[in-house]
Design a protein around this motif. Structure first.
Motif, short mmCIF file in Angstrom:
data_model
loop_
_atom_site.label_atom_id
_atom_site.label_comp_id
_atom_site.label_asym_id
_atom_site.label_seq_id
_atom_site.Cartn_x
_atom_site.Cartn_y
_atom_site.Cartn_z
N LEU A 1 -5.81 -9.35 -3.95
CA LEU A 1 -6.60 -9.10 -2.74
C LEU A 1 -7.94 -9.84 -2.79
O LEU A 1 -8.48 -10.23 -1.77
N LEU A 2 -8.46 -10.02 -4.02
CA LEU A 2 -9.72 -10.75 -4.17
C LEU A 2 -9.52 -12.27 -4.12
O LEU A 2 -10.48 -13.03 -4.21
N SER B 1 0.83 -1.20 0.00
CA SER B 1 0.00 0.00 0.00
C SER B 1 0.87 1.27 0.00
O SER B 1 0.60 2.23 -0.72
N ASP C 1 -1.91 -1.94 -10.29
CA ASP C 1 -3.05 -1.82 -9.35
C ASP C 1 -4.05 -2.96 -9.60
O ASP C 1 -4.57 -3.55 -8.65
N GLU C 2 -4.31 -3.25 -10.87
CA GLU C 2 -5.27 -4.31 -11.21
C GLU C 2 -4.77 -5.67 -10.73
O GLU C 2 -5.54 -6.49 -10.23
N GLU D 1 -2.79 -6.14 -8.22
CA GLU D 1 -2.90 -6.12 -6.76
C GLU D 1 -4.35 -6.39 -6.34
O GLU D 1 -4.60 -7.15 -5.39
N ASN D 2 -5.30 -5.77 -7.03
CA ASN D 2 -6.72 -6.00 -6.71
C ASN D 2 -7.10 -7.46 -6.89
O ASN D 2 -7.82 -8.03 -6.07
#
Lengths: 68, 131
Positions: free
Chosen positions: B99-100, A46, B92-93, B95-96
């Motif tokens: 996380l999912l 993050s 970012d995609e 990483e998302n």
């Protein structure tokens, strides 16, 4: 004089390229510090994302402020 | 007699239970292996994402420095920065997806974008050298 300016510009470019290589090492060292400070992997990712966005904004500002 | 015949399969079924339980230790290491493999894939994918962000930060700092010192024109800087912004969105995609819990999707995305980000860093370094 114009030639000297060209050489100076090339030297600047060489230094910039050198800095590019060590820049990555600086970031890796910073991440290691976060690790030692007890940050979780999620928190570190993050922080890196936030730093990437911040560096984008700074680069964009430098471009916007540069003369045409 | 009929009663005994009915009870016999029932007893067999009950005896079958310990046999069924004996199967578990055979399966258990496989489950642990899968979990270990998933954890490893998760960790490697997160590392690839972190490294991609780190490379993008370094690249952006070089873009900023080269434009503010006049080594690059605005157009040159903007062209590299646009690429960097596009790649950051792809990181970012990835990483998302991680996380999912879509580890395989995240793994593929992270590997692909890391290769592109590395190429961008090389391009920017070469351009900074005036190559």
């Amino acid at each position: 004089m114009a030639k000297d300016k060209g050489v100076a510009k090339l030297l600047d470019a060489g230094i910039a390229a050198y800095l590019a290589n060590i820049e990555r090492g600086v970031i890796v060292a910073e991440v290691r510090q976060w690790e030692l400070a007890g940050k979780t992997p999620e928190e570190m990712t993050s922080l890196l994302r936030a730093m990437a966005q911040e560096s984008e904004a700074k680069a964009q500002k430098a471009i916007d402020d540069a003369p045409d | 007699m009929l009663r005994k015949l009915l009870i016999f399969p029932l007893l067999l079924g009950l005896w079958g239970c310990p046999g069924g339980l004996n199967v578990q230790p055979v399966h258990a290491p496989i489950v642990i292996d899968n979990e270990a493999a998933a954890a490893k894939a998760f960790r490697l994918t997160r590392n690839a994402i972190d490294e991609s962000y780190a490379i993008l930060i370094a690249t952006n700092r070089v873009i900023e420095s080269n434009v503010s010192t006049g080594i690059w024109t605005k157009a040159q800087g903007q062209s590299h920065l646009n690429q960097s912004k596009k790649f950051r969105k792809s990181v970012d995609e990835a990483e998302n997806a991680l996380l999912l819990g879509n580890i395989n999707d995240a793994k593929v995305r992270a590997a692909a974008i890391k290769a592109l980000v590395l190429r961008l860093q090389i391009e920017v370094a070469q351009a900074a050298r005036g190559e």
